[in-house]
Design a protein around this motif. Structure first.
Motif, mmCIF file in Angstrom:
data_model
loop_
_atom_site.group_PDB
_atom_site.id
_atom_site.type_symbol
_atom_site.label_atom_id
_atom_site.label_comp_id
_atom_site.label_asym_id
_atom_site.label_seq_id
_atom_site.Cartn_x
_atom_site.Cartn_y
_atom_site.Cartn_z
ATOM 1 N N ALA A 25 0.838 -1.209 0.000
ATOM 2 C CA ALA A 25 0.000 0.000 0.000
ATOM 3 C C ALA A 25 0.871 1.257 0.000
ATOM 4 C CB ALA A 25 -0.930 -0.005 1.211
ATOM 5 N N TYR A 26 1.960 1.263 0.777
ATOM 6 C CA TYR A 26 2.861 2.413 0.798
ATOM 7 C C TYR A 26 3.520 2.617 -0.559
ATOM 8 C CZ TYR A 26 6.730 5.462 1.993
ATOM 9 O OH TYR A 26 7.611 6.504 2.020
ATOM 10 N N SER A 29 0.975 4.067 -3.008
ATOM 11 C CA SER A 29 0.681 5.482 -2.738
ATOM 12 C C SER A 29 1.874 6.367 -3.099
ATOM 13 C CB SER A 29 0.280 5.686 -1.279
ATOM 14 O OG SER A 29 1.381 5.465 -0.425
ATOM 15 N N GLY A 32 1.862 6.780 -6.788
ATOM 16 C CA GLY A 32 0.786 7.693 -7.171
ATOM 17 C C GLY A 32 1.164 9.140 -6.927
ATOM 18 N N ARG A 33 1.834 9.413 -5.798
ATOM 19 C CA ARG A 33 2.289 10.781 -5.504
ATOM 20 C C ARG A 33 3.331 11.230 -6.524
ATOM 21 N NH1 ARG A 33 2.311 8.935 -0.080
ATOM 22 N NH2 ARG A 33 4.536 8.555 -0.264
ATOM 23 N N ARG A 36 1.606 12.047 -9.719
ATOM 24 C CA ARG A 36 0.873 13.312 -9.592
ATOM 25 C C ARG A 36 1.835 14.495 -9.697
ATOM 26 N NH1 ARG A 36 -1.057 12.949 -4.637
ATOM 27 N NH2 ARG A 36 0.368 14.479 -3.767
#
Length: 178
Positions: A25-26, A29, A32-33, A36
């Protein structure tokens, strides 16, 4: 109290599964950051180029961020123009435009105004013709000054002449004579 190895093994397996799920999960994420940030940097770059294009100036821009979750740093490159003499004032309007357009804060802006060197006489004459055709008087002033700068001349000097010049005016003790 009897010791049950199956219960301990089951608890360790559940803890290991939770740890693996947390790591995955880390990683997802963080990825994804990063994606972005790359998309936001491309959006900021496009907004800045569009901002200057509307005013009739062609610039090159790059955008990056150093710290995670930090603000963005923008590098703008343009040919020297008189209108960019007070670039810190333009910088405030560009930052405001990016904030309104992209919803992101720009922390710092760096400007670069490269001047192409005229290495040969023919290139110097071409620069004169281009300066006459260029409508921007700021670059014309710079090129006019550049034409009259004397070129330095460097030659080799023998070591003996250096010793002779460095010892002139000194007596044998190394003190300056009056």
């Amino acid at each position: 109290m009897p010791f049950n190895a199956d219960a301990v093994t089951l608890a360790l397996m559940a803890l290991l599964a939770a740890l693996i799920i947390g790591i995955v999960a880390y990683a997802v994420s963080a990825r994804g950051r990063a994606g972005r940030r790359v998309r936001e940097a491309a959006t900021i770059r496009a907004a800045i180029i569009e901002y200057f294009r509307r005013s009739g100036v062609q610039v090159a821009a790059e955008c990056t961020t150093i710290e995670p979750g930090g603000r963005y740093i923008v590098m703008v490159e343009s040919e020297p123009m008189k209108r960019f003499r007070l670039s810190h004032i333009i910088e405030m309007t560009v930052r405001e435009h990016v904030r309104k357009t992209c919803g992101v804060e720009v922390d710092k802006m760096y400007w670069r105004f490269p001047i192409k060197e005229a290495g040969q006489e023919a290139a110097g004459q071409a620069a004169e013709k281009k300066a006459e055709q260029t409508s921007d008087e700021y670059i014309n002033e710079g090129l006019e000054h550049y034409r009259h700068i004397p070129r330095p001349e460097v030659t080799e000097v023998p070591w003996e002449s250096f010793e002779q010049v460095s010892s002139t005016g000194r007596d044998k003790d190394g003190q300056e004579s009056k």
